[in-house]
Design an enzyme around this catalytic site. Structure first.
Site, PDB file in Angstrom:
ATOM      1  N   HIS A  89     -26.941  -2.433   4.787  1.00  0.00           N
ATOM      2  CA  HIS A  89     -27.395  -3.148   5.973  1.00  0.00           C
ATOM      3  C   HIS A  89     -28.539  -4.117   5.657  1.00  0.00           C
ATOM      4  O   HIS A  89     -28.626  -5.212   6.227  1.00  0.00           O
ATOM      5  CB  HIS A  89     -27.842  -2.134   7.032  1.00  0.00           C
ATOM      6  CG  HIS A  89     -28.255  -2.737   8.334  1.00  0.00           C
ATOM      7  ND1 HIS A  89     -27.387  -3.430   9.144  1.00  0.00           N
ATOM      8  CD2 HIS A  89     -29.465  -2.765   8.967  1.00  0.00           C
ATOM      9  CE1 HIS A  89     -28.025  -3.843  10.230  1.00  0.00           C
ATOM     10  NE2 HIS A  89     -29.281  -3.462  10.143  1.00  0.00           N
ATOM     11  N   ASP A  90     -29.416  -3.737   4.747  1.00  0.00           N
ATOM     12  CA  ASP A  90     -30.572  -4.572   4.409  1.00  0.00           C
ATOM     13  C   ASP A  90     -30.212  -5.891   3.730  1.00  0.00           C
ATOM     14  O   ASP A  90     -31.103  -6.715   3.497  1.00  0.00           O
ATOM     15  CB  ASP A  90     -31.528  -3.798   3.498  1.00  0.00           C
ATOM     16  CG  ASP A  90     -32.620  -3.086   4.290  1.00  0.00           C
ATOM     17  OD1 ASP A  90     -32.676  -3.264   5.522  1.00  0.00           O
ATOM     18  OD2 ASP A  90     -33.414  -2.350   3.677  1.00  0.00           O
ATOM     19  N   ARG A 132     -38.846   7.113  10.315  1.00  0.00           N
ATOM     20  CA  ARG A 132     -38.607   5.967   9.431  1.00  0.00           C
ATOM     21  C   ARG A 132     -37.755   6.361   8.235  1.00  0.00           C
ATOM     22  O   ARG A 132     -36.875   5.595   7.818  1.00  0.00           O
ATOM     23  CB  ARG A 132     -39.948   5.405   8.959  1.00  0.00           C
ATOM     24  CG  ARG A 132     -39.825   4.212   8.019  1.00  0.00           C
ATOM     25  CD  ARG A 132     -39.125   3.052   8.690  1.00  0.00           C
ATOM     26  NE  ARG A 132     -39.178   1.855   7.846  1.00  0.00           N
ATOM     27  CZ  ARG A 132     -38.690   0.673   8.201  1.00  0.00           C
ATOM     28  NH1 ARG A 132     -38.116   0.538   9.384  1.00  0.00           N
ATOM     29  NH2 ARG A 132     -38.785  -0.353   7.400  1.00  0.00           N
ATOM     30  N   SER A 175     -29.225  -7.479  12.767  1.00  0.00           N
ATOM     31  CA  SER A 175     -29.412  -6.119  13.256  1.00  0.00           C
ATOM     32  C   SER A 175     -29.787  -6.153  14.737  1.00  0.00           C
ATOM     33  O   SER A 175     -29.063  -6.740  15.534  1.00  0.00           O
ATOM     34  CB  SER A 175     -30.473  -5.407  12.407  1.00  0.00           C
ATOM     35  OG  SER A 175     -30.463  -4.023  12.657  1.00  0.00           O
ATOM     36  N   ASP A 220     -22.264  -2.432   4.581  1.00  0.00           N
ATOM     37  CA  ASP A 220     -23.069  -1.962   5.713  1.00  0.00           C
ATOM     38  C   ASP A 220     -22.294  -0.880   6.464  1.00  0.00           C
ATOM     39  O   ASP A 220     -21.270  -1.148   7.068  1.00  0.00           O
ATOM     40  CB  ASP A 220     -23.371  -3.149   6.630  1.00  0.00           C
ATOM     41  CG  ASP A 220     -24.309  -2.800   7.781  1.00  0.00           C
ATOM     42  OD1 ASP A 220     -24.619  -1.607   7.967  1.00  0.00           O
ATOM     43  OD2 ASP A 220     -24.728  -3.728   8.494  1.00  0.00           O
TER      44      ASP A 220
END
Length: 488
Positions: A349-350, A222, A152, A316
């Site tokens: 993405h994680d 967040r 990232s 992602d």
């Protein structure tokens, strides 16, 4: 708890007293860097790997702090027997410039005012972050990293390292990232910043002395960002349309769905560990990131010298695989040795923080697929053929070496002299190097595999080989000690 872990670790700090000039033209007179290391730096200082953290990460990448309930954020790949093996490598991870976990940022004390910087802290870039990391690497006396790895925003740092310091690393692994921020990515960051700006407690960044932090704005920022880290499939699998602590829809604006509760929890937890102003500065640095030159990524990556493994995640949508392939295409156009892997995962993405098996496999394969160039010593002592034995002996003592390639004026290999040869000179009363040096020299090339060279060394019972190019010019040396360190 600590099985296959680096165990209990602590964060260290380095104070840089010299001014740091930033891309903005502003200067930070002094900077503190928070960092952690795992493993031992070898005597050649050739086994160091720099790990770069993502947007809201920190220096605590592995192991456990005293009293912690969970380990560092990349425990899945760092530690004994893992891809980033702490028994083989010296692993460094530092908190980025602008952060709030020990490295100088907007919540740090401004030495000029003796108050928190707040918005007096200058806008920073990814390159500024990397330049500060370079100071840390220099502090260890490391002239070349074995690898730089990150996902990232950490992947952006890896790419910036490749461009800013092309000779400073042998290998590079950018993961789930892009060579520039695209409009959608910028848009999500912009909305997150606006949510902080709109919180009355933000107070134009001057909330440190009020005791009232912009918790609602930071929590919302967040929550917005966290949605982009997941995939539709992972959210459906984890939550579906499940209700939270109720049997039926409430028909009001309380929390009905599990996914709402999850995001609310993520926001509230984040506020306890992160500074709102740091979030503003770091997301802005991500938005400003662009390695292209005159809209050409090929030109932007033209100086890259590292061997590169680009990794993306198929689910992602924040940094989709197409953006990773743009990096691969540009590197290929510059004849950079590059390979590409796509992680198959429903995590989105994680996945670069979660897919233990795939990450360890890809890392291990790429890091162990080594050639001579990856580990050879480049700054070595050489001697001319017209030298005498005394000069060779003095050079060995000064450089603490046992093998010295003998070369012509244009550095072409013509022989090698060893400590054994010097002992022989005493017995034969010879003072000319040409009388005692070995002229039938075994050598290797920079592109030879480590396995090939190791077999050659075993076959001829030798502990050191000169590395030469196609014109027989000496490029470096490789020893059995280096190979042993690499192969563990």
């Amino acid at each position: 708890m600590y099985e296959e872990s680096v165990g209990i670790v602590k964060t260290e700090y380095l104070d840089i007293k010299e001014p740091i000039e930033l891309d903005s033209g502003k200067v930070l007179d002094e900077v503190t860097i928070a960092y952690e290391t795992y493993g031992q730096l070898n005597k050649e200082k050739s086994n160091a790997i720099l790990v770069c953290h993502a947007l809201t990460g920190d220096a605590h990448a592995a192991g456990w702090h005293e009293g912690d309930k969970k380990p560092g954020w990349w425990e899945i790949v760092i530690g004994p027997g893992k891809a980033l093996d702490s028994e083989k490598y010296f692993i460094i991870c530092s908190n980025v410039l602008g952060g709030c976990k020990g490295t100088t940022g907007p919540s740090s004390i401004n030495p000029k005012t003796e108050k928190e910087y707040g918005l007096e802290f200058p806008v920073i870039t990814i390159r500024d972050m990397v330049n500060v990391q370079k100071k840390l690497v220099d502090h260890f006396g490391i002239t070349q990293l074995a690898a730089v790895i990150g996902g990232s925003m950490g992947g952006m740092q890896v790419l910036q390292w490749m461009v800013s310091y092309p000779k400073m690393m042998k290998k590079a692994i950018p993961i789930a990232t892009a060579a520039m921020s695209y409009p959608q990515q910028i848009a999500f960051n912009a909305v997150g910043r606006q949510s902080i700006f709109s919180d009355p407690n933000w107070n134009n960044g001057n909330y440190y002395e009020t005791g009232k932090i912009p918790s609602n704005g930071l929590s919302l920022a967040r929550m917005i960002a966290h949605i982009t880290y997941l995939s539709d499939e992972s959210m459906d699998i984890k939550f579906g349309r499940g209700l939270q602590d109720k049997d039926e829809i409430s028909y009001d604006f309380t929390v009905d769905f599990q996914v709402e509760s999850y995001l609310k929890h993520q926001g509230e937890t984040f506020v306890k560990r992160f500074d709102a102003n740091s979030y503003l500065y770091i997301t802005k640095a991500v938005d400003l990131f662009d390695l292209s030159i005159s809209n050409s990524l090929i030109d932007g990556l033209k100086d890259v010298e590292a061997k590169v493994e680009v990794i993306s995640v198929d689910s992602d949508w924040l940094y989709p695989s197409e953006q990773s392939m743009e990096i691969v295409t540009a590197l290929n156009a510059n004849d950079v040795e590059v390979s590409y892997s796509e992680i198959k995962s429903n995590y989105g993405h994680d996945a670069f923080l979660l897919e233990t098996g795939q990450l360890n496999y890809i890392f291990m394969k790429f890091l162990s697929d080594s050639i001579v160039e990856d580990i050879m010593m480049e700054e070595i002592a050489t001697i001319r053929g017209n030298a005498d034995v005394t000069e060779a002996a003095k050079l060995m003592l000064d450089k603490h070496v046992t093998h010295i390639p003998v070369v012509t004026d244009d550095y072409k290999l013509i022989g090698i002299v060893t400590s054994w040869d010097l002992a022989k000179s005493v017995a034969t009363n010879s003072n000319h190097l040409t009388d005692i040096m070995t002229t039938t020299v075994k050598y290797c090339n920079a592109g030879d595999t480590i396995e090939e060279v190791a077999r050659q060394m075993r076959k001829f019972d030798i502990s050191c080989l000169p590395v030469v190019d196609e014109d027989m010019k000496v490029l470096g040396l490789i020893t059995t000690d280096q190979i042993s360190n690499l192969l563990g």
